[in-house]
Design an enzyme around this catalytic site. Structure first.
Site, PDB file in Angstrom:
ATOM      1  N   ASP A  66       0.026 -13.854 -12.604  1.00 35.55           N
ATOM      2  CA  ASP A  66       1.385 -13.433 -12.288  1.00 35.55           C
ATOM      3  C   ASP A  66       2.486 -14.499 -12.466  1.00 35.55           C
ATOM      4  O   ASP A  66       3.373 -14.396 -12.913  1.00 35.55           O
ATOM      5  CB  ASP A  66       1.558 -12.634 -11.109  1.00 35.55           C
ATOM      6  CG  ASP A  66       1.112 -11.058 -11.351  1.00 35.55           C
ATOM      7  OD1 ASP A  66       0.879 -10.784 -12.293  1.00 35.55           O
ATOM      8  OD2 ASP A  66       1.471 -10.499 -10.381  1.00 35.55           O
ATOM      9  N   ASN A 109       1.665  -7.821 -16.383  1.00 32.11           N
ATOM     10  CA  ASN A 109       1.579  -6.686 -15.481  1.00 32.11           C
ATOM     11  C   ASN A 109       2.222  -7.261 -14.188  1.00 32.11           C
ATOM     12  O   ASN A 109       2.045  -6.822 -13.097  1.00 32.11           O
ATOM     13  CB  ASN A 109       0.421  -6.201 -15.318  1.00 32.11           C
ATOM     14  CG  ASN A 109       0.760  -4.726 -14.759  1.00 32.11           C
ATOM     15  OD1 ASN A 109       1.743  -4.208 -14.506  1.00 32.11           O
ATOM     16  ND2 ASN A 109      -0.611  -4.129 -14.178  1.00 32.11           N
ATOM     17  N   ASP A 329       0.232  -3.403   0.079  1.00 30.36           N
ATOM     18  CA  ASP A 329      -0.812  -4.300  -0.871  1.00 30.36           C
ATOM     19  C   ASP A 329      -1.943  -4.219   0.438  1.00 30.36           C
ATOM     20  O   ASP A 329      -3.059  -4.209  -0.114  1.00 30.36           O
ATOM     21  CB  ASP A 329      -0.434  -5.678  -1.195  1.00 30.36           C
ATOM     22  CG  ASP A 329       0.724  -5.299  -2.372  1.00 30.36           C
ATOM     23  OD1 ASP A 329       1.028  -4.212  -2.788  1.00 30.36           O
ATOM     24  OD2 ASP A 329       1.280  -6.352  -2.865  1.00 30.36           O
ATOM     25  N   GLU A 357      -0.613  -1.290 -10.011  1.00 25.72           N
ATOM     26  CA  GLU A 357      -1.659  -1.874 -11.316  1.00 25.72           C
ATOM     27  C   GLU A 357      -2.370  -0.555 -11.852  1.00 25.72           C
ATOM     28  O   GLU A 357      -2.780  -0.648 -12.908  1.00 25.72           O
ATOM     29  CB  GLU A 357      -2.575  -2.867 -10.719  1.00 25.72           C
ATOM     30  CG  GLU A 357      -1.986  -4.229 -10.619  1.00 25.72           C
ATOM     31  CD  GLU A 357      -1.048  -4.332  -9.552  1.00 25.72           C
ATOM     32  OE1 GLU A 357      -0.531  -3.757  -8.952  1.00 25.72           O
ATOM     33  OE2 GLU A 357      -0.761  -5.563  -9.169  1.00 25.72           O
ATOM     34  N   HIS A 401      -6.511  -6.009  -9.713  1.00 29.44           N
ATOM     35  CA  HIS A 401      -7.075  -7.187  -8.676  1.00 29.44           C
ATOM     36  C   HIS A 401      -7.664  -6.722  -7.201  1.00 29.44           C
ATOM     37  O   HIS A 401      -8.376  -7.085  -6.726  1.00 29.44           O
ATOM     38  CB  HIS A 401      -6.032  -8.403  -8.619  1.00 29.44           C
ATOM     39  CG  HIS A 401      -4.705  -8.017  -8.079  1.00 29.44           C
ATOM     40  ND1 HIS A 401      -3.832  -8.747  -7.452  1.00 29.44           N
ATOM     41  CD2 HIS A 401      -3.970  -6.993  -8.753  1.00 29.44           C
ATOM     42  CE1 HIS A 401      -2.871  -8.187  -7.216  1.00 29.44           C
ATOM     43  NE2 HIS A 401      -2.960  -6.932  -7.685  1.00 29.44           N
ATOM     44  N   ARG A 402      -6.453  -5.884  -6.695  1.00 27.18           N
ATOM     45  CA  ARG A 402      -6.917  -5.487  -5.181  1.00 27.18           C
ATOM     46  C   ARG A 402      -8.145  -4.640  -5.127  1.00 27.18           C
ATOM     47  O   ARG A 402      -8.860  -4.655  -3.943  1.00 27.18           O
ATOM     48  CB  ARG A 402      -5.602  -4.781  -4.721  1.00 27.18           C
ATOM     49  CG  ARG A 402      -4.566  -5.962  -4.730  1.00 27.18           C
ATOM     50  CD  ARG A 402      -3.355  -5.541  -3.502  1.00 27.18           C
ATOM     51  NE  ARG A 402      -2.199  -6.571  -3.803  1.00 27.18           N
ATOM     52  CZ  ARG A 402      -2.265  -7.745  -3.649  1.00 27.18           C
ATOM     53  NH1 ARG A 402      -3.191  -8.290  -3.114  1.00 27.18           N
ATOM     54  NH2 ARG A 402      -1.084  -8.642  -3.946  1.00 27.18           N
ATOM     55  N   LYS A 427      -5.185 -11.986 -11.529  1.00 22.38           N
ATOM     56  CA  LYS A 427      -3.726 -11.561 -11.232  1.00 22.38           C
ATOM     57  C   LYS A 427      -2.911 -12.313 -10.011  1.00 22.38           C
ATOM     58  O   LYS A 427      -2.057 -12.965 -10.246  1.00 22.38           O
ATOM     59  CB  LYS A 427      -3.487 -10.097 -10.997  1.00 22.38           C
ATOM     60  CG  LYS A 427      -2.104  -9.648 -11.095  1.00 22.38           C
ATOM     61  CD  LYS A 427      -1.727  -8.150 -11.152  1.00 22.38           C
ATOM     62  CE  LYS A 427      -0.288  -7.602 -11.558  1.00 22.38           C
ATOM     63  NZ  LYS A 427       0.476  -7.843 -10.641  1.00 22.38           N
TER      64      LYS A 427
END
Ligand SMILES: O=C(O)C1=C[C@@H](OP(=O)(O)O)[C@@H](O)[C@H](O)C1
Ligand SMILES: C=C(OP(=O)(O)O)C(=O)O
Length: 440
Positions: A66, A109, A329, A357, A401-402, A427
């Protein structure tokens, strides 16, 4: 709330080679972890430093997909960014008069690049410019931001699908009275707050809809103050912004550790018993996700916030029922911790998980069920009843990613977990899994 995304492109379209990583038998998690810089702060700091007249040294910079997207976009606009070492960059700002006029900027993204750059370039670009992103970014709505820019006098044209990137900015933003619907993303509001001080006329920005992720707006306001921008706030409803302002360099700027990333270590410190010290963020943080610690304590964890670090020492988890709209998040980490808790966990008011995402509400429900959990997926909530015993599962990560990081906590279960495409964590946290291996 308008939360539909464009038709789905299968995540298998992602060119990254699909690998898997199996984590099993993790029993301890002790020592110290140094958090990488916050993604939200890093991308704001890069942009604000580029908008300054002078030189700014950004320290504890996050190096990830990012931030790379933001850095490359600013370089394409002619900003000089020198990499002094792995975590320090020196940005020579150009006061909003970009030396180069690229036809197109590719922003992957990265929401924290796409939304702010759309507004800031609408305010500053001297020539038409197209902003685009990867397949998922082209499904993430931007119509509410574009509507606000049009009301402020800009001309913006969608290049493929109405309401979604790619888009082209054709005529500059003027200012004036502007309404923005903040019920899908706070990033639209943050973007306008960064852009409107740069236009010559004053603006009155009026927020409509039920604004989500509010602490990120506070984060933007705090950083704008650090970079010399003045904004008058009228509670949670409106802002008055003088035009013709200039960003001024704080000379050096320290990027706090990532509070959202801290949630994975906090989870690991609870499941692995600690003592674990998480360096880089603490009580003084300007990030809303620091609030994760309070909810984790409610769940039974032993965690203490110090000024600039957090300490965690295990705990016996019990389910919680919480509105986590303010921390969307970090909230995902509760969904996997719920599998280890006694009783039911409800995560509420997170409808905008669907436009991140991936559709995170659906993805989390699908993957949690693979462990034997009973999961109810509501339009804006998840209710999770943990299984008597967690089953081994191969977790699809949807290029999110999360998902990869929060499901890694299942490595603390007896059955363990297999994570598909763990590298998608690049990311925001490229070395997450090597750190996990080191600390466990
Ligand atoms: O402004 C920011 O830095 C962010 C705001 C949040 O998005 P929304 O406002 O879209 O919820 C958050 O999920 C994202 O990771 C970062
Ligand atoms: C939603 C996220 O990212 P973005 O900044 O792309 O919206 C995230 O990092 O969880």
């Amino acid at each position: 709330m308008k939360l539909s995304s464009a038709p789905c492109v299968s995540y298998w379209a992602n060119p990254r080679v699909a690998k898997t990583l199996t984590l099993k038998g993790l029993t301890s998690c002790r020592g110290t972890v140094d958090l990488p810089g916050s993604k939200s702060i890093a991308n704001r700091a890069l942009l604000m430093a580029a908008l300054c007249g002078g030189v700014t040294e950004l320290r504890h910079m996050l190096r990830s997909d990012d931030t790379q997207r933001m850095l490359e976009a600013l370089r394409a606009l002619g900003v000089t960014i020198e990499e002094l070492n792995a975590t320090t960059v020196r940005v020579t700002g150009c006061g909003g008069a970009w030396p180069l006029q690229p036809d197109e900027l590719y922003l992957g993204n990265a929401g924290t690049a796409m939304r702010p750059l759309t507004a800031v370039l609408a305010a500053t670009s001297a020539a038409p410019v197209c902003l685009t992103g990867d397949a998922r970014m082209q499904q993430r709505p931007i119509a509410d931001l574009v509507a606000a820019l049009l009301e402020g006098g800009a001309a913006v044209e969608y290049q493929k699908q109405q309401g979604f990137p790619p888009l082209q900015i054709n005529k500059p933003l003027q200012g004036g009275t502007i309404h923005v619907d903040g019920s899908a993303s706070s990033q639209y509001i943050s973007a306008l707050l960064m852009a409107l001080p740069l236009v010559s006329a004053p603006s009155h920005l009026i927020l409509t809809g039920e604004v989500v992720s509010w602490p990120y707006i506070e984060l933007t306001l705090a950083m704008l103050r650090d970079f010399g921008i003045k904004i008058e706030q009228h509670e949670r409803q409106a802002f008055t912004i003088s035009g013709g302002q200039r960003y001024s360099s704080p000379t050096t700027y320290w990027i706090e550790g990532d509070a959202s990333a801290a949630s994975y270590w906090l989870g690991a410190g609870v499941l692995g018993g600690g003592p674990l010290r998480i360096e880089g963020v603490g009580r003084k943080s300007i990030q809303g996700d620091i609030g994760f610690v309070d909810y984790l304590r409610k769940m039974g964890a032993s965690a203490t916030l110090h000024d600039e670090y957090i300490e965690v020492n295990g705990g016996e988890l019990i389910g919680i029922d919480a509105d986590l709209n303010a921390i969307p998040d970090a909230a995902m980490t509760f969904a996997t911790l719920a599998l280890f808790a006694k009783g039911r966990t409800a995560i509420r008011n997170v409808a905008n998980w669907r436009i991140k995402e991936t559709d995170r509400l659906h993805a989390m429900a699908t993957e949690l069920r693979k462990t034997g959990a009973r999961v109810e997926e509501g339009h804006d909530y998840l209710i999770i009843d943990p299984p008597a015993q967690i089953k081994h599962a191969q977790i699809a990560t949807y290029d999110d990613h999360r998902l990869a990081m929060c499901f890694s906590l299942l490595g603390f279960s007896e059955a363990g977990v297999t994570i598909e495409d763990p590298e998608c964590c690049a990311k925001t946290y490229p070395n997450y899994f090597s750190e996990l291996q080191r600390i466990t």
